[in-house]
Write a protein that holds these residues in place. Sequence first.
Motif, short mmCIF file in Angstrom:
data_model
loop_
_atom_site.label_atom_id
_atom_site.label_comp_id
_atom_site.label_asym_id
_atom_site.label_seq_id
_atom_site.Cartn_x
_atom_site.Cartn_y
_atom_site.Cartn_z
N PHE A 1 19.31 21.74 -20.47
CA PHE A 1 20.52 22.51 -20.77
C PHE A 1 21.72 21.59 -20.94
O PHE A 1 22.84 21.89 -20.59
N VAL A 2 21.44 20.42 -21.51
CA VAL A 2 22.47 19.44 -21.87
C VAL A 2 22.07 18.90 -23.23
O VAL A 2 21.00 18.33 -23.37
N LYS A 3 22.89 19.08 -24.24
CA LYS A 3 22.53 18.63 -25.59
C LYS A 3 23.05 17.21 -25.80
O LYS A 3 24.24 17.00 -26.02
N THR A 4 22.15 16.26 -25.73
CA THR A 4 22.51 14.85 -25.87
C THR A 4 22.71 14.51 -27.35
O THR A 4 21.83 14.78 -28.16
N PRO A 5 23.84 13.93 -27.70
CA PRO A 5 24.06 13.56 -29.09
C PRO A 5 22.93 12.69 -29.63
O PRO A 5 22.46 11.77 -28.95
N GLU A 6 22.48 13.00 -30.85
CA GLU A 6 21.47 12.27 -31.62
C GLU A 6 20.04 12.58 -31.20
O GLU A 6 19.10 12.20 -31.89
N HIS A 7 19.82 13.26 -30.08
CA HIS A 7 18.46 13.52 -29.61
C HIS A 7 17.84 14.66 -30.42
O HIS A 7 18.40 15.75 -30.49
N GLY A 8 16.66 14.41 -31.01
CA GLY A 8 16.02 15.42 -31.85
C GLY A 8 14.86 16.15 -31.20
O GLY A 8 14.16 16.91 -31.88
N ILE A 9 14.60 15.96 -29.89
CA ILE A 9 13.52 16.59 -29.12
C ILE A 9 12.14 16.07 -29.57
O ILE A 9 11.41 15.48 -28.77
N PHE A 10 11.76 16.29 -30.83
CA PHE A 10 10.50 15.77 -31.31
C PHE A 10 10.55 14.24 -31.30
O PHE A 10 11.55 13.64 -31.71
N SER A 11 9.47 13.61 -30.85
CA SER A 11 9.44 12.16 -30.79
C SER A 11 9.64 11.55 -32.18
O SER A 11 8.98 11.96 -33.15
N GLY A 12 10.55 10.60 -32.29
CA GLY A 12 10.83 9.94 -33.55
C GLY A 12 11.85 10.63 -34.42
O GLY A 12 12.22 10.10 -35.47
N MET A 13 12.33 11.80 -34.00
CA MET A 13 13.31 12.56 -34.79
C MET A 13 14.69 12.43 -34.14
O MET A 13 14.82 12.43 -32.92
N TYR A 14 15.71 12.36 -35.00
CA TYR A 14 17.08 12.23 -34.52
C TYR A 14 17.97 13.24 -35.21
O TYR A 14 17.68 13.71 -36.31
N GLU A 15 19.07 13.57 -34.55
CA GLU A 15 20.08 14.43 -35.15
C GLU A 15 21.31 13.57 -35.45
O GLU A 15 21.75 12.79 -34.60
N VAL A 16 21.83 13.69 -36.66
CA VAL A 16 23.07 12.98 -36.97
C VAL A 16 24.14 13.48 -36.00
O VAL A 16 24.33 14.69 -35.84
N ARG A 17 24.80 12.57 -35.35
CA ARG A 17 25.81 12.95 -34.36
C ARG A 17 27.03 13.56 -35.06
O ARG A 17 27.39 13.13 -36.17
N PRO A 18 27.70 14.53 -34.43
CA PRO A 18 28.95 15.03 -35.00
C PRO A 18 29.92 13.88 -35.26
O PRO A 18 30.08 12.98 -34.43
N GLY A 19 30.54 13.90 -36.44
CA GLY A 19 31.48 12.83 -36.79
C GLY A 19 30.82 11.51 -37.10
O GLY A 19 31.46 10.46 -36.97
N GLN A 20 29.58 11.54 -37.56
CA GLN A 20 28.84 10.31 -37.79
C GLN A 20 28.36 10.21 -39.24
O GLN A 20 28.06 11.22 -39.88
N VAL A 21 28.28 8.98 -39.73
CA VAL A 21 27.68 8.66 -41.01
C VAL A 21 26.45 7.79 -40.75
O VAL A 21 26.53 6.80 -40.00
N VAL A 22 25.33 8.16 -41.33
CA VAL A 22 24.10 7.37 -41.23
C VAL A 22 23.77 6.85 -42.62
O VAL A 22 23.68 7.63 -43.58
N LYS A 23 23.62 5.53 -42.76
CA LYS A 23 23.31 4.93 -44.05
C LYS A 23 21.89 4.37 -44.02
O LYS A 23 21.51 3.65 -43.09
N VAL A 24 21.13 4.71 -45.06
CA VAL A 24 19.75 4.24 -45.18
C VAL A 24 19.66 3.38 -46.44
O VAL A 24 20.00 3.84 -47.54
N SER A 25 19.19 2.14 -46.27
CA SER A 25 19.02 1.23 -47.41
C SER A 25 17.74 0.43 -47.19
O SER A 25 17.03 0.60 -46.19
N ARG A 26 17.45 -0.48 -48.12
CA ARG A 26 16.28 -1.33 -47.96
C ARG A 26 16.40 -2.22 -46.73
O ARG A 26 15.39 -2.73 -46.22
#
Length: 612
Positions: A189-214
């Motif tokens: 009953f505590v929502k941790t920023p970025e935690h996606g519950i499923f192993s290996g999954m993440y949630e983009v944090r509020p106010g965050q930019v995620v960049k994916v490149s090579r």
Amino acid sequence: MCGISGWVDFERDLRQEREIAQEMTDTMACRGPDDRGLWIAPHAAIGHRRLAIIDLAGGRQPMVAEGEEGETAVLSYSGEVYNFEELRAELSARGHRFRTRSDTEVVLRAYLEWGEELAGHLNGMYAFAVWDARSEELLLVRDRMGIKPLYYYPTPHGVLFGSEPKAILANPLAQRVLDAGGLRELLSFVKTPEHGIFSGMYEVRPGQVVKVSRDGIGKRRYWRLDAREHADDVRRTVETVRGLLDDIVARQLISDVPLCALLSGGLDSSLITALAARLLREQGLGSVRSFSVDFAGYTENFKPDLTRSTPDTPYVHELARHARVDHTDIVLDSAELMDPAVRAAVLRARDLPMGIGDMDSSLYLLFKAIRGHSTVALSGESADEVFGGYRWFHDREAVESGTFPWLASPATAVHAGAELLLREDVARLADLRGYRDERYREALAEVPRLPGEDGHERRMREVSYLHLTRFVQILLDRKDRMSMAVGLEVRVPFCDHRLVEYVFNVPWAMKTFDGREKSLLRAAGADLLPDSILQRVKSPYPATQDPSYDRALHGRVAELLQHPDSPAAALVDWDRAREIAAGPPSPASRSALERLLQLDRWLRQYRVELAL
């Protein structure tokens, strides 16, 4: 509003994976029932499901920007940018030419102008992905308060992403694994920023930019709460709050489809509804429609409990008369709340077994009924986090408890009821108390400070921060999932970042200047509301009190307990569950039994592998 999905892989040709990319996109059909689109290049597949709100004809997605050398950027966008008209004017002055009236094109052009700095220019609720075809980079962006969800799953050569986990899980590369960390987060009953519950999954944090490149995945915060000196006196502060609310609601009334308000008869929803009604009348656009949830026999047989001292309906009707709104009660019974199809739809919307039971089912049914009349709804959600409305804000024992205050309050401790059912070995492994303590220390370390601020003012800044970055995420996530499951866009004016930033820095003594909770908000809306609603004590979203609901719930669990082959038996003490199911109903037992039913169905339906 819409749902987005996508797949980036720098080692394979995704043009050969169209079927999988389409399956990922189609899981978002609930979020976007009006249209679908899929754009594919060798290393990127960008999907979109559309709920058309603004520029119904011109806002199709994914939206592609063309340059002299061909396609330059592709956008899949979910949400609303409320300052899009000002941004369009600014971008036009900078030489950009627009083909549509949509805010989607404004976001795309803003990216071309400002790159990943575009998020700082946006006011709204949004989650979007931009694929830059020139640099072959993906940008994932989420709004400041996390109103709109966005998940991602790194792969060996790229990433999967989507508005909800189900979009990612539709790809065979995503494993459906729940490890010990995921179990702790699920039950805490505590929502941790970025935690996606499923192993290996993440949630983009509020106010965050995620960049994916090579080169891999990089993350950057473009917004966070800051501590600033507050120079305004009480009168000026109240005026500023009211001025902000006038502007916010006016912006959030813009829509090319029918719009309504969610009304509970409390201060927050009543103020938003009354403001919307006044603004629409001033514009000559008639009255606003409003909707509320009720249960058969609830008002007549209401019994006060730990959190609710009065039923909502009398106050709802009083506000409807006072503000001259066109109101409808959505009245539900226990059979509807326990309907297996409804409960399956709730789990499908959540993707996780949250165990809130009838409060999720009723919200889903409320939104489903509203969707027959409106496509957009204004909500009073988040005012309690912003203005300090919950009872535990004013309970010194909860405030000084050394943990998240809502966990120390009897009013919400029942939501941790799943702990009552855990097998002894699982409970030791999960160590939920230790996990919460760790998350609490992490959150406190983030809190911005003012030099010289100490004592109660310092502590209440911490409490406010905890609510604005942790607790509010639980409620926003619930509202988003239940509404988007039926294609309804819910807007939350109290989450406008300008209001949040301003009120966060108002001293606690000023936030409670009249000796009550939400003093500033009450004063700001005094001219719009009847005194009975202005003075009403906080009453949270209702739960049914019908004894037949508890009987049905206990009966369903008794049936489940006859099947020891349930995958939930790996987590739950079956003997303890039988004891609770055979015992008298209580808020804690209801929470525990709701969680058990959902756990069983989730583990089966989602084919979750336990790796504890």
